[in-house]
Motif scaffolding. Structure first.
Motif, PDB file in Angstrom:
ATOM      1  N   ARG A 169       0.816  -1.209   0.000  1.00 48.23           N
ATOM      2  CA  ARG A 169       0.000   0.000   0.000  1.00 48.23           C
ATOM      3  C   ARG A 169       0.856   1.267   0.000  1.00 48.23           C
ATOM      4  O   ARG A 169       0.401   2.317  -0.437  1.00 48.23           O
ATOM      5  CB  ARG A 169      -0.934   0.000   1.200  1.00 48.23           C
ATOM      6  CG  ARG A 169      -1.950  -1.143   1.153  1.00 48.23           C
ATOM      7  CD  ARG A 169      -2.801  -1.216   2.409  1.00 48.23           C
ATOM      8  NE  ARG A 169      -3.775  -2.300   2.297  1.00 48.23           N
ATOM      9  CZ  ARG A 169      -3.493  -3.578   2.567  1.00 48.23           C
ATOM     10  NH1 ARG A 169      -2.285  -3.896   2.985  1.00 48.23           N
ATOM     11  NH2 ARG A 169      -4.410  -4.514   2.429  1.00 48.23           N
ATOM     12  N   ASP A 170       2.064   1.146   0.530  1.00 50.54           N
ATOM     13  CA  ASP A 170       2.964   2.293   0.620  1.00 50.54           C
ATOM     14  C   ASP A 170       4.391   1.776   0.508  1.00 50.54           C
ATOM     15  O   ASP A 170       4.872   1.094   1.411  1.00 50.54           O
ATOM     16  CB  ASP A 170       2.753   3.020   1.954  1.00 50.54           C
ATOM     17  CG  ASP A 170       3.576   4.290   2.071  1.00 50.54           C
ATOM     18  OD1 ASP A 170       4.592   4.416   1.367  1.00 50.54           O
ATOM     19  OD2 ASP A 170       3.195   5.160   2.873  1.00 50.54           O
ATOM     20  N   PRO A 171       5.096   2.059  -0.594  1.00 53.09           N
ATOM     21  CA  PRO A 171       6.455   1.525  -0.756  1.00 53.09           C
ATOM     22  C   PRO A 171       7.428   2.017   0.309  1.00 53.09           C
ATOM     23  O   PRO A 171       8.349   1.279   0.677  1.00 53.09           O
ATOM     24  CB  PRO A 171       6.860   1.999  -2.153  1.00 53.09           C
ATOM     25  CG  PRO A 171       5.939   3.126  -2.480  1.00 53.09           C
ATOM     26  CD  PRO A 171       4.664   2.833  -1.779  1.00 53.09           C
ATOM     27  N   MET A 172       7.231   3.229   0.818  1.00 56.79           N
ATOM     28  CA  MET A 172       8.117   3.694   1.878  1.00 56.79           C
ATOM     29  C   MET A 172       7.923   2.881   3.156  1.00 56.79           C
ATOM     30  O   MET A 172       8.881   2.557   3.863  1.00 56.79           O
ATOM     31  CB  MET A 172       7.887   5.186   2.163  1.00 56.79           C
ATOM     32  CG  MET A 172       8.815   5.757   3.233  1.00 56.79           C
ATOM     33  SD  MET A 172      10.577   5.668   2.797  1.00 56.79           S
ATOM     34  CE  MET A 172      10.756   7.185   1.855  1.00 56.79           C
ATOM     35  N   GLU A 173       6.692   2.518   3.420  1.00 54.63           N
ATOM     36  CA  GLU A 173       6.416   1.668   4.582  1.00 54.63           C
ATOM     37  C   GLU A 173       7.157   0.346   4.476  1.00 54.63           C
ATOM     38  O   GLU A 173       7.715  -0.157   5.459  1.00 54.63           O
ATOM     39  CB  GLU A 173       4.906   1.424   4.691  1.00 54.63           C
ATOM     40  CG  GLU A 173       4.507   0.508   5.823  1.00 54.63           C
ATOM     41  CD  GLU A 173       3.035   0.167   5.796  1.00 54.63           C
ATOM     42  OE1 GLU A 173       2.658  -0.850   6.402  1.00 54.63           O
ATOM     43  OE2 GLU A 173       2.258   0.901   5.159  1.00 54.63           O
ATOM     44  N   VAL A 174       7.180  -0.227   3.268  1.00 51.57           N
ATOM     45  CA  VAL A 174       7.876  -1.494   3.057  1.00 51.57           C
ATOM     46  C   VAL A 174       9.358  -1.348   3.362  1.00 51.57           C
ATOM     47  O   VAL A 174       9.985  -2.253   3.930  1.00 51.57           O
ATOM     48  CB  VAL A 174       7.662  -1.976   1.608  1.00 51.57           C
ATOM     49  CG1 VAL A 174       8.549  -3.182   1.293  1.00 51.57           C
ATOM     50  CG2 VAL A 174       6.199  -2.323   1.374  1.00 51.57           C
TER      51      VAL A 174
ATOM     52  N   ALA B 180      10.243  -1.346  -7.664  1.00 51.60           N
ATOM     53  CA  ALA B 180       9.611  -0.170  -8.252  1.00 51.60           C
ATOM     54  C   ALA B 180       8.582   0.413  -7.292  1.00 51.60           C
ATOM     55  O   ALA B 180       8.044  -0.288  -6.431  1.00 51.60           O
ATOM     56  CB  ALA B 180       8.937  -0.525  -9.579  1.00 51.60           C
ATOM     57  N   GLU B 181       8.321   1.703  -7.455  1.00 49.41           N
ATOM     58  CA  GLU B 181       7.343   2.367  -6.596  1.00 49.41           C
ATOM     59  C   GLU B 181       5.924   1.879  -6.850  1.00 49.41           C
ATOM     60  O   GLU B 181       5.052   2.051  -5.997  1.00 49.41           O
ATOM     61  CB  GLU B 181       7.408   3.887  -6.804  1.00 49.41           C
ATOM     62  CG  GLU B 181       8.726   4.514  -6.379  1.00 49.41           C
ATOM     63  CD  GLU B 181       9.063   4.211  -4.925  1.00 49.41           C
ATOM     64  OE1 GLU B 181       8.441   4.807  -4.031  1.00 49.41           O
ATOM     65  OE2 GLU B 181       9.935   3.355  -4.677  1.00 49.41           O
ATOM     66  N   ASP B 182       5.668   1.301  -8.016  1.00 49.37           N
ATOM     67  CA  ASP B 182       4.328   0.822  -8.309  1.00 49.37           C
ATOM     68  C   ASP B 182       4.193  -0.686  -8.137  1.00 49.37           C
ATOM     69  O   ASP B 182       3.231  -1.289  -8.637  1.00 49.37           O
ATOM     70  CB  ASP B 182       3.894   1.230  -9.718  1.00 49.37           C
ATOM     71  CG  ASP B 182       4.839   0.712 -10.803  1.00 49.37           C
ATOM     72  OD1 ASP B 182       5.849   0.058 -10.460  1.00 49.37           O
ATOM     73  OD2 ASP B 182       4.559   0.967 -11.987  1.00 49.37           O
ATOM     74  N   SER B 183       5.130  -1.318  -7.419  1.00 45.88           N
ATOM     75  CA  SER B 183       4.985  -2.741  -7.122  1.00 45.88           C
ATOM     76  C   SER B 183       3.709  -2.946  -6.305  1.00 45.88           C
ATOM     77  O   SER B 183       3.562  -2.364  -5.230  1.00 45.88           O
ATOM     78  CB  SER B 183       6.188  -3.252  -6.342  1.00 45.88           C
ATOM     79  OG  SER B 183       7.360  -3.205  -7.121  1.00 45.88           O
ATOM     80  N   PRO B 184       2.769  -3.771  -6.781  1.00 44.86           N
ATOM     81  CA  PRO B 184       1.471  -3.864  -6.107  1.00 44.86           C
ATOM     82  C   PRO B 184       1.422  -4.841  -4.952  1.00 44.86           C
ATOM     83  O   PRO B 184       0.465  -4.831  -4.167  1.00 44.86           O
ATOM     84  CB  PRO B 184       0.543  -4.325  -7.238  1.00 44.86           C
ATOM     85  CG  PRO B 184       1.426  -5.145  -8.121  1.00 44.86           C
ATOM     86  CD  PRO B 184       2.790  -4.496  -8.058  1.00 44.86           C
TER      87      PRO B 184
END
Length: 567
Positions: free
Chosen positions: A332-337, A367-371
């Motif tokens: 839901r949030d790449p920064m969180e990951v 990538a930033e859009d990794s779902p």
């Protein structure tokens, strides 16, 4: 007083670069429209050709890898005609440069693509290691235009490929310095081929600021565009790529330069004004560059129809059921990951450890859009997250190598307030292992998926954003326990590093599984370069993940919280 020209001629040079398999203007992950792809590029190219006057279209490389369509053709249906090459043939591209990603599926795949092409592939500095001769046909081509104007196009590629590529994919090849190679061939083009205009299409970018000349990246031979303009006499135009930048309206040492971004989002257009002067022949009197965006441009129906069958087969394969996930692996949030352990990253690392037998693994959110991966898993979900055709290697590294690599990853973060100070308040861990501020007045608290942190307090270090975003160069590890404190100075952010309950010893050796790009030192992880290879697993990671899920049917989303970032 300068004599007036006897004749003038306007020459247009179009370039694309880093298409990375994009033809159809849709996202493969969700079918949403995308302002990108060769089908839209084709419309722009035909518009320019319809204006009249000579037009050359050069592709700058990284064409045949990067989308599920390209993957399906290379791995699932290698005997079918390559749809990317078919499209380029139909559109009558004048030439293409070899890019580093052209090697990702191996030499046989690349040679088939070259063999299907009705246009030349150029790479003067990729040579047979034994003979020293260029491997892929001629290193250049010469086109004679009206009035006898001779335009030469020389192809070059970044010679840094051996630092990234699987050695079996480049066996028997040598990669020469781009600048030294250009000096040799440009002189030949001017003196022997009598070229009036010399264009260099270079699958590489710029290592220095284009205005000041200041070094902008670690000195290597990966990007040598500035040096080509500065040190090689006789170049009129330098077409670049590789960095995914958008560059136009610039000259370097008098050379017109351009770079069109990636995925077919732009065409770089160079306009040259040529003059014929008595007794002196044709010469470049002026030149400029600009970018033509595909935004709002209709896709060319010829291209859509040409690749329709390959696209339908790819889409059917992407919808192949793989299995189920119990739990939550959605991003839901790449920064969180990247701030604390996540089920998706833990899963990929566990797959790598299971297949390799190694007890330590690292991987990245590419990538930033990794779902992420939903409950019902298809092949589409796998390739939407693991987007590169990487393979795996187990290498033996020291504890110091491990710490150095973690410090490099920790430098991915910058405090967004720019102060570097710790401020006030207490540091506490969130449910996902992320750390966040309590007791500090900031803009917004975010709570998604059980992880809480303060948005706006962490930013990406600019060196991971320029010349292009590099989310794939931030690694997350499994099999060790560690804490990164990004309040501390770069190089001193690893505050805990344990293996099996004991501190990692700097002089001890550890076997770690990682992708082949990283094991070769890619992303400036030079501490891994030339380390002993314990095991080489030559199968694409996306295939390994699919097989892992198929064998189990149902996989569980787990979270052991073995690492976190304190900020």
């Amino acid at each position: 007083m300068t004599a007036a020209p006897d004749r003038t001629l306007d020459l247009t040079i179009l370039s694309t670069s880093d298409i990375h398999g994009h033809i159809i203007p849709k996202h493969y992950a969700n079918h949403l429209p995308q302002e990108a792809g060769l089908a839209k590029i084709a419309t722009l190219v035909e518009r320019e050709r319809a204006r009249g006057g000579p037009v050359l279209w050069i592709d700058n490389g990284d064409l045949i890898q990067g989308t599920p369509l390209a993957y399906y053709q290379a791995r699932i249906a290698p005997d079918r005609a390559n749809p990317l090459i078919a499209a380029m043939n139909e559109l009558q591209v004048d030439a293409a440069a070899i890019g580093n990603h052209e090697f990702n599926y191996g030499l046989d795949h690349l040679r088939r693509a070259v063999g299907e092409s009705q246009f030349p592939w150029l790479a003067a500095n990729i040579v047979d290691a034994a003979s020293g001769e260029p491997v892929f046909g001629k290193p250049y081509f010469v086109r004679e235009l009206e009035g006898g104007v001779r335009v030469a196009v020389l192809g070059l590629c970044t010679p840094y490929i051996p630092n990234w590529e699987n050695p079996s994919h480049i066996a028997g090849l040598g990669f020469l310095d781009a600048v030294e190679t250009a000096k040799r061939w440009v002189a030949k083009l001017r003196d022997e081929e009598r070229a009036d205009v010399v264009v260099v299409t270079y699958h590489g970018g710029f290592e220095r600021d284009l205005e000041t000349g200041e070094q902008t990246e670690t000195p290597t031979d990966e990007n040598q565009g500035y040096a080509l303009c500065r040190d090689v006499p006789g170049i009129d135009v330098l077409l670049t790529g590789h960095q995914h930048r958008t560059i136009a309206g610039v000259r370097v040492n008098g050379v017109v330069v351009s770079q069109p971004g990636h995925r077919g989002e732009n065409v770089a257009k160079v306009s040259l004004q040529l003059e014929l002067r008595e007794g002196r022949g044709w010469a470049v009197a002026g030149g400029s560059s600009e970018l033509l965006s595909v935004a709002g441009v209709e896709a060319d129906e010829r291209v859509l129809q040409l690749v329709d069958e390959a696209e339908r087969l790819t889409q059917s394969w992407l919808d192949t059921p793989m299995g189920r996930v119990e739990g939550d692996m959605v991003v839901r949030d790449p920064m969180e990951v990247r701030l604390g352990d996540s089920p998706l990253i833990e899963f990929i690392n566990k797959v790598q450890m299971d297949i390799s037998g190694a007890r330590i693994s690292n991987t990245a959110l590419f990538a930033e859009d990794s779902p992420g991966i939903p409950s019902n898993v298809t092949m589409r979900d796998i390739v939407s997250n693991y987007i590169y055709p990487n393979t795996l290697k187990v290498i033996r590294i020291s504890g110091q190598d491990m710490r150095d690599a973690l410090e490099l990853s920790a430098s991915y973060f910058a405090r967004s307030d720019g102060s570097g100070s710790t401020g006030t308040g207490d540091w506490e861990g969130g449910d996902s292992g992320a750390a966040y501020w309590r007791g500090r007045a900031v803009e917004e608290e975010v709570d998604e998926g059980g992880a809480a942190y303060w948005r706006g307090r962490v930013a990406v270090n600019p060196k991971f954003l320029t010349p292009k975003p590099q989310p794939y160069n931030y690694d997350m590890w499994e099999g060790i326990s560690y804490v990164l404190d990004i309040r501390r100075p770069e190089g001193d952010r690893v505050v805990q590093l344990d293996f099996e309950g004991e501190p990692v010893r700097m002089d001890a050796e550890y076997d770690v599984v990682m992708n082949n790009y990283r094991s070769g030192g890619g992303g400036n992880y030079l501490m891994f370069k030339d380390k002993p290879v314990v095991r080489d697993i030559p199968t694409d990671v996306s295939e390994l993940i699919a097989d892992y899920i198929l064998r189990r049917g149902t996989i569980e989303a787990t979270l052991d919280r073995n690492w976190k970032v304190v900020w």
